[in-house]
Scaffold this active site. Structure first.
Site, PDB file in Angstrom:
ATOM      1  N   LYS A  79       0.844  -1.205   0.000  1.00  0.00           N
ATOM      2  CA  LYS A  79       0.000   0.000   0.000  1.00  0.00           C
ATOM      3  C   LYS A  79       0.874   1.248   0.000  1.00  0.00           C
ATOM      4  O   LYS A  79       1.915   1.281   0.674  1.00  0.00           O
ATOM      5  CB  LYS A  79      -0.905  -0.028   1.240  1.00  0.00           C
ATOM      6  CG  LYS A  79      -1.961   1.082   1.269  1.00  0.00           C
ATOM      7  CD  LYS A  79      -2.860   0.942   2.495  1.00  0.00           C
ATOM      8  CE  LYS A  79      -3.938   2.004   2.557  1.00  0.00           C
ATOM      9  NZ  LYS A  79      -4.812   1.861   3.741  1.00  0.00           N
ATOM     10  N   SER A 154      -9.733   1.859   2.870  1.00  0.00           N
ATOM     11  CA  SER A 154      -8.838   2.561   1.970  1.00  0.00           C
ATOM     12  C   SER A 154      -7.828   1.671   1.244  1.00  0.00           C
ATOM     13  O   SER A 154      -7.286   2.093   0.221  1.00  0.00           O
ATOM     14  CB  SER A 154      -8.087   3.652   2.731  1.00  0.00           C
ATOM     15  OG  SER A 154      -7.241   3.092   3.705  1.00  0.00           O
ATOM     16  N   SER A 178      -9.966  -0.353   7.103  1.00  0.00           N
ATOM     17  CA  SER A 178      -9.353  -0.194   5.778  1.00  0.00           C
ATOM     18  C   SER A 178      -8.634  -1.420   5.229  1.00  0.00           C
ATOM     19  O   SER A 178      -8.242  -1.422   4.071  1.00  0.00           O
ATOM     20  CB  SER A 178      -8.393   1.001   5.775  1.00  0.00           C
ATOM     21  OG  SER A 178      -9.112   2.196   5.709  1.00  0.00           O
TER      22      SER A 178
END
Lengths: 485, 95
Positions: A79, A154, A178
Site C-alpha cells: 500500500k 482505503s 481499511s
C-alpha cells in the site's frame, strides 16, 4: 492453476524443488498486471528493475539450497502509505506526487529480510481516508468482481490486486476498517492485527492511536505467513508492543471443537443487508457442525462508535497532517507572499476534498471551546466501547459478525454524502477503537458479489483468531471462488 | 449545535487551509451534518468515565543519549522543494 493463484506454501515448495524460479514468478506477476491493469487500476508505481534483480538473487540462493527465509523470492504489493526506500510513496495524494523516501519502513525492512520482493505500490484513498478508493488523487481502483463497483478502501488497491491474481499477497493498513472492508468487498482474506502487534515506523500516520498494518491474502494460512514476517516489537515504534510472537502457521490445526463464539446482536441489526445476514447465519451453521457453540451477546455502545471514531480519527489526522507544510518534502506552492502563505497555499493545492474535510473536522473538534464537547467526549465513549469488548471477550473465545453491512457499492453512488460513506465502516470501527485483532474472510456470494465474515479475537491472540478462521475456510469452498476478468 | 460560515473560516485559518467560497459552503453543510450526527454521543452519561487516549498501557520510552547512525544531510535534503547549502530554503521570516 496459474502460478499466481498458488498459496505461499505451494510457491515455496515449487521454488525449493526448482520447478519454478522467483524470476518466472515476478515476470508472471508483471504480465498479469499488464493484462488486467487497464480494468483494475490497482498500482500507482511499479518497481520492475529492482524486483527483477532481487528475483535473480533469490534464484541463486535457491540454486545453492540456501533460501530458507519465510517469503524467499515471493512477490508482494505494498500500500502506498508504507514508506519504501528509493520507491515513490504518494499516499495517493498530489502532495507527495514526487516523494521518494530515503529509508524503509520497518515492515518493508522485515519483508526484505523475509525474502519478499516488492512488485510496486498500491492505490488507496488519499492518506487512507475513505472506504472506496474514490478519494485517490490518481485513479479509482475497480472491484475485480464487477468493475463498475468500488473495491472498498482505503486499502482498495491492495485488495483488488490480490483478488485479480496480480500478486499472491499484499500489505494494507487499517484505521477504521481499511483492510477488512476491502477484503470483504473483493472476496479475500484481510487481517487487522492487535494495535501494537506490527510496527508503524514508516507508515505515514493518519490516526496514530488506531493505525495498524496487516496482510491481504487469498487464504488464512497465507495471512499467517505474512503476519509472521512483519509482527513483533520494534524499537523504532514506541507504541509497538513487546508481546511474544507465537508461530502463526502452526496454530492452524483445523480444530475448533468447544470454541465459544459470541454474536453481537447490534452487528446484525437493521442497517445490515438481509443477504449479508443470511451468509453469516450459514457460517454459524458451519461452526456448529465443527463442534463450536454460539450465542447472542449484546455490545450496547456499538451505535456510538462511528461518531466517536470520526471525531477521534479526524482530530489525530489534523495533528498528523500538520507536517505537510511544503518546507521539507512534497508540494510547494509557487511564489508565496511569505512563510505562512507558503504553508497555506501548499496545503490547499496538495490535499483533496476528503482530506481537507477531515482536517477541518478534527481542527474544529480540538479547537478552544469545543475540545471537551467533542474530542474528550469521544475519548470517553471510546472507553465504553472498549469495555463492551473486554466483557464480551471474557465470555467468548471469539466474536463473529459481518465485516460490512452490504456488498461492494457502485462507483459514484456515495461520493456526495460523506456521512453515508462513513456508515460502511459501522461494523469495523468499534474493533479499531478497542484495538483488538480481527479478520475478514470470504463467506460466499450474494448476487454475484463477495460477502465478508468478520471474526474478532482477544488482544494479541492472532493465533487463536487465525485458527478459528482457518477451520471455517478448510470446511468451505468460498475462498476458492475467483472473479471472471 | 450547528456551525456558521465564520466558524468554517476560522477553523480553515487554524488548519492553514485556504478554501474557495464553494468549498466553504459545501464544508459548512457537510460538517454540520457530521456534527449533528456526533451529537448522538451526548445521549451517554460519561461523567464517571475516564478517557481512552490509547488502548495499550503506554509508557515513556527512554534510551541513552548516544550518537548513532542517521541520515546524511544529502539524504535529508533529497525531497526538499528548495534548498541552499544543506538547509531548507523558505521565504524570509524577518524583514
Amino acid at each position: 492453476m496459474t502460478i499466481l493463484d498458488m498459496n505461499v506454501a505451494e510457491l515455496k515448495q515449487r521454488l525449493k524443488s526448482r520447478d519454478l524460479s522467483s524470476s518466472e514468478l515476478v515476470e508472471a506477476s508483471y504480465a498479469r498486471i499488464a493484462e488486467t491493469e487497464a480494468s483494475i487500476q490497482a498500482f500507482l508505481t511499479l518497481d520492475e528493475d529492482r524486483a527483477r534483480t532481487a528475483a535473480k538473487a533469490w534464484d541463486e540462493q535457491y540454486a545453492k539450497g540456501e533460501a530458507d527465509s519465510l517469503l524467499a523470492g515471493l512477490p508482494i504489493g505494498i500500500k502506498d502509505n508504507i514508506v519504501t526506500d528509493g520507491l515513490r510513496t504518494t499516499c495517493a495524494s498530489r502532495f507527495l506526487e514526487n516523494f521518494v523516501p530515503v529509508y524503509d519502513s520497518s515492515v518493508s525492512r522485515k519483508l526484505k529480510e523475509a525474502g519478499a520482493i516488492t512488485i510496486g505500490k498500491l492505490n488507496m484513498d488519499e492518506f487512507a481516508m475513505g472506504g472506496s478508493n474514490e478519494n485517490s488523487a490518481y485513479q479509482t481502483t475497480r472491484n475485480p468482481w464487477d468493475t463498475n463497483r468500488v473495491p472498498g478502501g482505503s486499502s482498495g488497491g491492495s485488495a483488488a490486486s490480490v483478488a485479480a491474481l496480480q500478486v499472491p499477497f499484499s500489505l494494507g493498513s487499517d484505521t477504521g476498517g481499511s483492510i477488512r472492508q476491502p477484503a470483504s468487498y473483493c472476496g479475500i482474506v484481510g487481517l487487522k492485527p492487535t494495535y501494537g502487534r506490527v510496527s508503524r515506523y514508516g507508515l505515514v500516520a493518519f490516526a496514530s492511536s488506531l493505525d495498524q498494518i496487516g496482510p491481504l491474502t487469498r487464504t488464512v494460512e497465507d495471512a499467517a505467513h505474512v503476519l509472521q514476517a512483519i509482527a513483533g516489537y520494534d524499537q523504532m515504534d514506541s507504541t509497538s508492543a513487546n508481546v511474544e510472537v507465537s508461530s502463526y502457521p502452526s496454530a492452524l490445526t483445523g480444530d475448533v471443537k468447544g470454541l465459544r463464539i459470541g454474536v453481537p446482536k447490534e452487528y446484525m441489526g437493521e442497517g445490515v443487508d438481509p443477504v449479508v445476514k443470511a451468509k453469516i447465519m450459514e457460517a454459524l451453521k458451519v461452526y456448529e457442525s465443527l463442534g463450536a457453540t454460539w450465542e447472542e451477546v449484546s455490545m450496547p455502545h456499538t451505535e456510538y462508535a462511528v461518531a466517536a471514531y470520526y471525531l477521534l480519527a479526524s482530530s489525530e489526522a489534523s495533528s498528523n497532517l500538520a507536517r505537510f507544510d511544503g518546507v521539507r518534502y512534497g508540494v510547494r506552492a509557487s511564489s508565496p507572499d511569505n512563510l505562512l502563505d507558503l504553508y497555506v497555499k501548499s496545503r490547499s493545492e496538495g490535499f483533496g476534498q476528503e482530506v481537507k474535510r477531515r482536517i477541518m473536522l478534527g481542527t474544529y473538534a480540538l479547537s478552544s471551546g469545543y475540545y471537551d464537547a467533542f474530542y474528550l467526549k469521544a475519548q470517553k465513549v471510546r472507553t465504553l466501547i472498549k469495555r463492551d469488548f473486554d466483557e464480551a471477550l471474557s465470555r467468548y473465545d471469539i466474536l463473529l459478525a459481518p465485516t460490512a453491512p452490504t456488498t461492494a457499492f457502485k462507483i459514484g453512488e456515495q461520493v456526495d454524502n460523506p456521512l453515508q460513506m462513513y456508515m460502511n465502516d459501522i461494523l469495523t470501527i468499534p474493533v479499531s477503537l478497542a484495538g483488538v485483532p480481527a479478520i475478514s474472510i470470504p463467506c460466499g456470494l450474494a448476487d454475484g458479489l463477495p460477502v465478508g465474515l468478520q471474526l474478532i479475537g482477544k488482544p494479541f491472540d492472532e493465533a487463536g483468531l487465525l485458527k478459528a478462521a482457518h477451520a471455517y475456510e478448510q470446511h468451505t469452498e468460498h475462498h476458492k471462488l475467483r472473479p471472471q476478468l | 449545535m450547528s456551525i456558521r460560515l465564520e466558524n468554517v473560516e476560522h477553523v480553515a485559518r487554524l488548519a492553514r487551509l485556504e478554501l474557495a467560497s464553494e468549498e466553504k459552503d459545501r464544508f459548512l453543510g457537510q460538517l454540520n451534518a457530521i456534527l449533528n450526527y456526533a451529537d448522538k454521543l451526548n445521549e451517554l452519561n460519561t461523567d464517571d468515565v475516564a478517557p481512552t487516549t490509547h488502548v495499550l498501557p503506554i509508557h515513556n520510552v527512554l534510551r541513552d543519549d548516544k550518537v548513532r547512525e542517521s541520515l546524511t544531510i544529502e539524504q535529508v535534503m533529497k525531497n526538499a522543494p528548495e534548498e541552499e547549502e544543506g538547509q531548507f530554503l523558505v521565504p524570509a521570516v524577518l524583514e
